[in-house]
Design a protein around this motif. Structure first.
Motif, PDB file in Angstrom:
ATOM      1  N   TRP A 234       0.829  -1.199   0.000  1.00  0.00           N
ATOM      2  CA  TRP A 234       0.000   0.000   0.000  1.00  0.00           C
ATOM      3  C   TRP A 234       0.864   1.251   0.000  1.00  0.00           C
ATOM      4  O   TRP A 234       0.532   2.232  -0.654  1.00  0.00           O
ATOM      5  CB  TRP A 234      -0.929  -0.004   1.218  1.00  0.00           C
ATOM      6  N   VAL A 235       1.957   1.231   0.749  1.00  0.00           N
ATOM      7  CA  VAL A 235       2.878   2.372   0.750  1.00  0.00           C
ATOM      8  C   VAL A 235       3.408   2.632  -0.648  1.00  0.00           C
ATOM      9  O   VAL A 235       3.548   3.780  -1.084  1.00  0.00           O
ATOM     10  CB  VAL A 235       4.050   2.125   1.727  1.00  0.00           C
ATOM     11  N   ASN A 236       3.683   1.568  -1.384  1.00  0.00           N
ATOM     12  CA  ASN A 236       4.359   1.687  -2.674  1.00  0.00           C
ATOM     13  C   ASN A 236       3.426   1.951  -3.848  1.00  0.00           C
ATOM     14  O   ASN A 236       3.883   2.103  -4.980  1.00  0.00           O
ATOM     15  CB  ASN A 236       5.173   0.413  -2.941  1.00  0.00           C
ATOM     16  N   ARG A 237       2.122   2.032  -3.582  1.00  0.00           N
ATOM     17  CA  ARG A 237       1.197   2.397  -4.664  1.00  0.00           C
ATOM     18  C   ARG A 237       1.324   3.896  -4.952  1.00  0.00           C
ATOM     19  O   ARG A 237       1.207   4.717  -4.032  1.00  0.00           O
ATOM     20  CB  ARG A 237      -0.239   2.067  -4.264  1.00  0.00           C
ATOM     21  N   PRO A 238       1.539   4.271  -6.210  1.00  0.00           N
ATOM     22  CA  PRO A 238       1.736   5.704  -6.522  1.00  0.00           C
ATOM     23  C   PRO A 238       0.589   6.584  -6.066  1.00  0.00           C
ATOM     24  O   PRO A 238       0.808   7.711  -5.630  1.00  0.00           O
ATOM     25  CB  PRO A 238       1.866   5.702  -8.051  1.00  0.00           C
ATOM     26  N   ALA A 239      -0.638   6.105  -6.145  1.00  0.00           N
ATOM     27  CA  ALA A 239      -1.787   6.913  -5.762  1.00  0.00           C
ATOM     28  C   ALA A 239      -2.327   6.535  -4.389  1.00  0.00           C
ATOM     29  O   ALA A 239      -3.429   6.948  -4.026  1.00  0.00           O
ATOM     30  CB  ALA A 239      -2.897   6.774  -6.807  1.00  0.00           C
ATOM     31  N   GLY A 240      -1.549   5.756  -3.624  1.00  0.00           N
ATOM     32  CA  GLY A 240      -2.026   5.301  -2.332  1.00  0.00           C
ATOM     33  C   GLY A 240      -1.983   6.392  -1.277  1.00  0.00           C
ATOM     34  O   GLY A 240      -1.299   7.406  -1.422  1.00  0.00           O
ATOM     35  N   ARG A 241      -2.727   6.171  -0.200  1.00  0.00           N
ATOM     36  CA  ARG A 241      -2.761   7.121   0.907  1.00  0.00           C
ATOM     37  C   ARG A 241      -1.865   6.687   2.060  1.00  0.00           C
ATOM     38  O   ARG A 241      -1.480   7.502   2.881  1.00  0.00           O
ATOM     39  CB  ARG A 241      -4.192   7.287   1.414  1.00  0.00           C
ATOM     40  N   THR A 242      -1.542   5.395   2.138  1.00  0.00           N
ATOM     41  CA  THR A 242      -0.689   4.898   3.205  1.00  0.00           C
ATOM     42  C   THR A 242       0.740   5.375   2.972  1.00  0.00           C
ATOM     43  O   THR A 242       1.266   5.262   1.862  1.00  0.00           O
ATOM     44  CB  THR A 242      -0.720   3.368   3.258  1.00  0.00           C
ATOM     45  N   ALA A 243       1.361   5.913   4.012  1.00  0.00           N
ATOM     46  CA  ALA A 243       2.718   6.432   3.894  1.00  0.00           C
ATOM     47  C   ALA A 243       3.528   6.014   5.109  1.00  0.00           C
ATOM     48  O   ALA A 243       3.058   6.126   6.242  1.00  0.00           O
ATOM     49  CB  ALA A 243       2.713   7.958   3.771  1.00  0.00           C
ATOM     50  N   ALA A 244       4.736   5.516   4.872  1.00  0.00           N
ATOM     51  CA  ALA A 244       5.622   5.122   5.963  1.00  0.00           C
ATOM     52  C   ALA A 244       7.031   5.017   5.408  1.00  0.00           C
ATOM     53  O   ALA A 244       7.245   4.921   4.190  1.00  0.00           O
ATOM     54  CB  ALA A 244       5.185   3.801   6.585  1.00  0.00           C
ATOM     55  N   ALA A 245       7.986   5.047   6.308  1.00  0.00           N
ATOM     56  CA  ALA A 245       9.391   4.848   5.955  1.00  0.00           C
ATOM     57  C   ALA A 245      10.063   4.204   7.148  1.00  0.00           C
ATOM     58  O   ALA A 245       9.512   4.155   8.245  1.00  0.00           O
ATOM     59  CB  ALA A 245      10.062   6.170   5.586  1.00  0.00           C
ATOM     60  N   ALA A 246      11.259   3.683   6.941  1.00  0.00           N
ATOM     61  CA  ALA A 246      12.060   3.096   8.010  1.00  0.00           C
ATOM     62  C   ALA A 246      13.262   4.004   8.228  1.00  0.00           C
ATOM     63  O   ALA A 246      14.106   4.155   7.337  1.00  0.00           O
ATOM     64  CB  ALA A 246      12.504   1.683   7.632  1.00  0.00           C
ATOM     65  N   GLY A 247      13.325   4.619   9.410  1.00  0.00           N
ATOM     66  CA  GLY A 247      14.276   5.697   9.643  1.00  0.00           C
ATOM     67  C   GLY A 247      15.733   5.317   9.540  1.00  0.00           C
ATOM     68  O   GLY A 247      16.585   6.192   9.383  1.00  0.00           O
ATOM     69  N   GLY A 248      16.071   4.036   9.611  1.00  0.00           N
ATOM     70  CA  GLY A 248      17.470   3.652   9.531  1.00  0.00           C
ATOM     71  C   GLY A 248      18.084   3.834   8.168  1.00  0.00           C
ATOM     72  O   GLY A 248      19.314   3.938   8.046  1.00  0.00           O
ATOM     73  N   CYS A 249      17.271   3.873   7.110  1.00  0.00           N
ATOM     74  CA  CYS A 249      17.793   3.996   5.748  1.00  0.00           C
ATOM     75  C   CYS A 249      16.749   4.692   4.882  1.00  0.00           C
ATOM     76  O   CYS A 249      15.796   4.054   4.424  1.00  0.00           O
ATOM     77  CB  CYS A 249      18.132   2.610   5.186  1.00  0.00           C
ATOM     78  N   VAL A 250      16.933   5.990   4.663  1.00  0.00           N
ATOM     79  CA  VAL A 250      15.999   6.785   3.874  1.00  0.00           C
ATOM     80  C   VAL A 250      16.783   7.618   2.875  1.00  0.00           C
ATOM     81  O   VAL A 250      17.538   8.516   3.265  1.00  0.00           O
ATOM     82  CB  VAL A 250      15.151   7.722   4.762  1.00  0.00           C
ATOM     83  N   LEU A 251      16.634   7.314   1.585  1.00  0.00           N
ATOM     84  CA  LEU A 251      17.192   8.165   0.544  1.00  0.00           C
ATOM     85  C   LEU A 251      16.118   9.171   0.157  1.00  0.00           C
ATOM     86  O   LEU A 251      15.008   8.794  -0.219  1.00  0.00           O
ATOM     87  CB  LEU A 251      17.613   7.346  -0.675  1.00  0.00           C
ATOM     88  N   LEU A 252      16.462  10.449   0.216  1.00  0.00           N
ATOM     89  CA  LEU A 252      15.482  11.520   0.067  1.00  0.00           C
ATOM     90  C   LEU A 252      15.948  12.497  -1.002  1.00  0.00           C
ATOM     91  O   LEU A 252      17.096  12.962  -0.971  1.00  0.00           O
ATOM     92  CB  LEU A 252      15.333  12.241   1.418  1.00  0.00           C
ATOM     93  N   ARG A 253      15.071  12.789  -1.936  1.00  0.00           N
ATOM     94  CA  ARG A 253      15.384  13.800  -2.942  1.00  0.00           C
ATOM     95  C   ARG A 253      15.310  15.176  -2.276  1.00  0.00           C
ATOM     96  O   ARG A 253      14.291  15.544  -1.673  1.00  0.00           O
ATOM     97  CB  ARG A 253      14.395  13.709  -4.099  1.00  0.00           C
ATOM     98  N   ALA A 254      16.386  15.941  -2.358  1.00  0.00           N
ATOM     99  CA  ALA A 254      16.477  17.208  -1.629  1.00  0.00           C
ATOM    100  C   ALA A 254      15.389  18.191  -2.058  1.00  0.00           C
ATOM    101  O   ALA A 254      14.815  18.904  -1.221  1.00  0.00           O
ATOM    102  CB  ALA A 254      17.867  17.822  -1.822  1.00  0.00           C
TER     103      ALA A 254
END
Length: 419
Positions: A226-246
């Motif tokens: 669900w997190v990985n669906r482009p139009a999904g509403r569920t959002a989560a990440a794992a704080g130990g490894c997060v690549l983020l576009r600035a």
């Protein structure tokens, strides 16, 4: 139908729904896509690795060398933010960098000072590290912070801002190709956030009992599909490894917009999604936590410091969570035993069936952690421990201790913002 049989049937129905209706949360196939040479970017973007660290001198020798040794074709550096450590974390980091061979990534050690009111310590450190990476005014390290990048590949600080930020904890060790694969996936799939759930340590009996279930329950709350669906509403990440576009971080106003969040990884993902960001979360194969949890008390504190924050500090939600855990995870074996004892075949059959489905959904996570499949029958015991940890988290909060971590206490921490 008896009351006992009714409870067992409700539990069995709940597990049937969880099996097929909760995004197949129990599957472990959401892994970082492998990209061949043809799928790699023509130009590798600049990346800064930001490592918030508070009293981490003991684990840095196991984790920091893996970051400095990243085989990344583009320009990359590491910023370690010494968040008020008292154990010589900054000095240990510099010594490690000086001992690296030719080609190691340059390391800059900075210290932001005490967090301002309204900020959690980790996010205050992340804010300072991002500011250094983006080359903002006032973010350069002072003479007390470390002055110059350290290490064989060191030199003057970058003159242009990083395009990507890798936010990773001080206890996380990365395989040499980790950064390369993360960036390749982000560029190839036009993602603003790519996060991997690091494989936590499972070296002793308590870790084997508690740790795989931690990731299993996380997936139950935030199904990765669900997190990985482009139009999904569920959002989560794992704080130990997060690549983020600035650029996406700037658009979402993070970390300032989530400055008080205790569950900062989920808050970050939700902030990006609210501003149109594309996110991805999966299980890591070559990213590992090196932090040991030798006692049950250590694991207990890991869960209890943020469990009540996830429930928005609501007594009503706490009661619902306790009832849900009891019905879904504790009732099946109890109904099976009671049904056999009193001669209630419906209760025994439904309780046993629910327990079998529960155990079956847990087996893939145990295999991911290289644990025996038979341990799946112990999941109700682990769920009971998590129930007690959650209640203790609420008790700590109402006693004014809130979320505590390495000498800092946040009496009224914030939950992750709603999506």
């Amino acid at each position: 139908m008896t009351f006992l049989a009714g409870i067992a049937l409700i539990s069995w129905a709940a597990w049937v729904w969880l099996l097929v209706g909760r995004g197949f949360f129990w599957r472990t196939d959401q892994r970082l896509p492998r990209t061949g040479a043809a799928a790699e970017p023509d130009r590798w973007p600049d990346v800064t690795v930001v490592v918030p660290a508070r009293d981490e001198a003991e684990v840095l020798p196991l984790s920091l060398p893996s970051l400095l040794a990243q085989d990344y074709p583009g320009r990359a550096d590491v910023v370690l933010v010494d968040d008020g450590s008292t154990d010589g974390t900054g000095s240990a980091a510099r010594a490690i960098a000086e001992g690296q061979g030719p080609g190691a990534l340059p390391l800059t050690v900075v210290s932001p000072g005490p967090p301002e009111p309204g900020w959690t310590g980790k996010l205050w450190a992340v804010r300072h590290g991002i500011a250094v990476a983006r080359g903002r005014s006032g973010a350069a390290p002072t003479p007390a912070d470390g002055q110059r990048p350290t290490g064989p590949a060191g030199g003057e600080a970058r003159g242009c801002p990083a395009e990507f930020l890798l936010l990773t904890d001080a206890d996380i060790a990365h395989a040499p190709d980790s950064l390369r694969r993360l960036v390749a996936a982000a560029v190839a799939h036009d993602l603003d956030l790519v996060s991997q759930m690091a494989r936590l340590r499972v070296a002793n009996a308590w870790e084997r009992l508690v740790v795989p279930a931690f990731v299993y329950f996380f997936g139950q709350l935030y199904p990765f599909r669900w997190v990985n669906r482009p139009a999904g509403r569920t959002a989560a990440a794992a704080g130990g490894c997060v690549l983020l576009r600035a650029e996406a971080a700037d658009r979402a106003g993070v970390p300032d917009a989530i400055r008080g969040a205790v569950i900062d990884d989920v808050a970050l993902a939700r902030a990006l999604r609210r501003h149109g960001g594309r996110i991805w979360l999966g299980l890591a194969e070559r990213v590992d936590s090196v932090r040991p949890y030798p006692r049950l008390a250590d694991l207990w504190d890991m869960v209890a410091r943020s469990a009540y924050a996830q429930l928005r500090h609501s007594v009503v939600l706490l009661a619902a969570a306790v009832a849900g855990i009891a019905l879904v995870h504790l009732a099946p074996p109890l109904c099976l035993a009671a049904g056999l004892a009193v001669g209630d075949p419906v209760a025994a059959w439904a309780g046993g069936g629910a327990w079998a489905v529960m155990a079956g959904t847990y087996v893939p996570m145990l295999r991911h952690y290289r644990q025996p499949a038979w341990a799946a029958v112990l999941l109700p015991l682990t769920a009971l421990l998590y129930l007690c940890m959650t209640v203790d988290s609420a008790v700590r909060h109402h006693r004014g201790r809130g979320a505590a971590w390495k000498g800092r206490t946040y009496p009224r921490p914030q939950a992750a913002p709603d999506s």
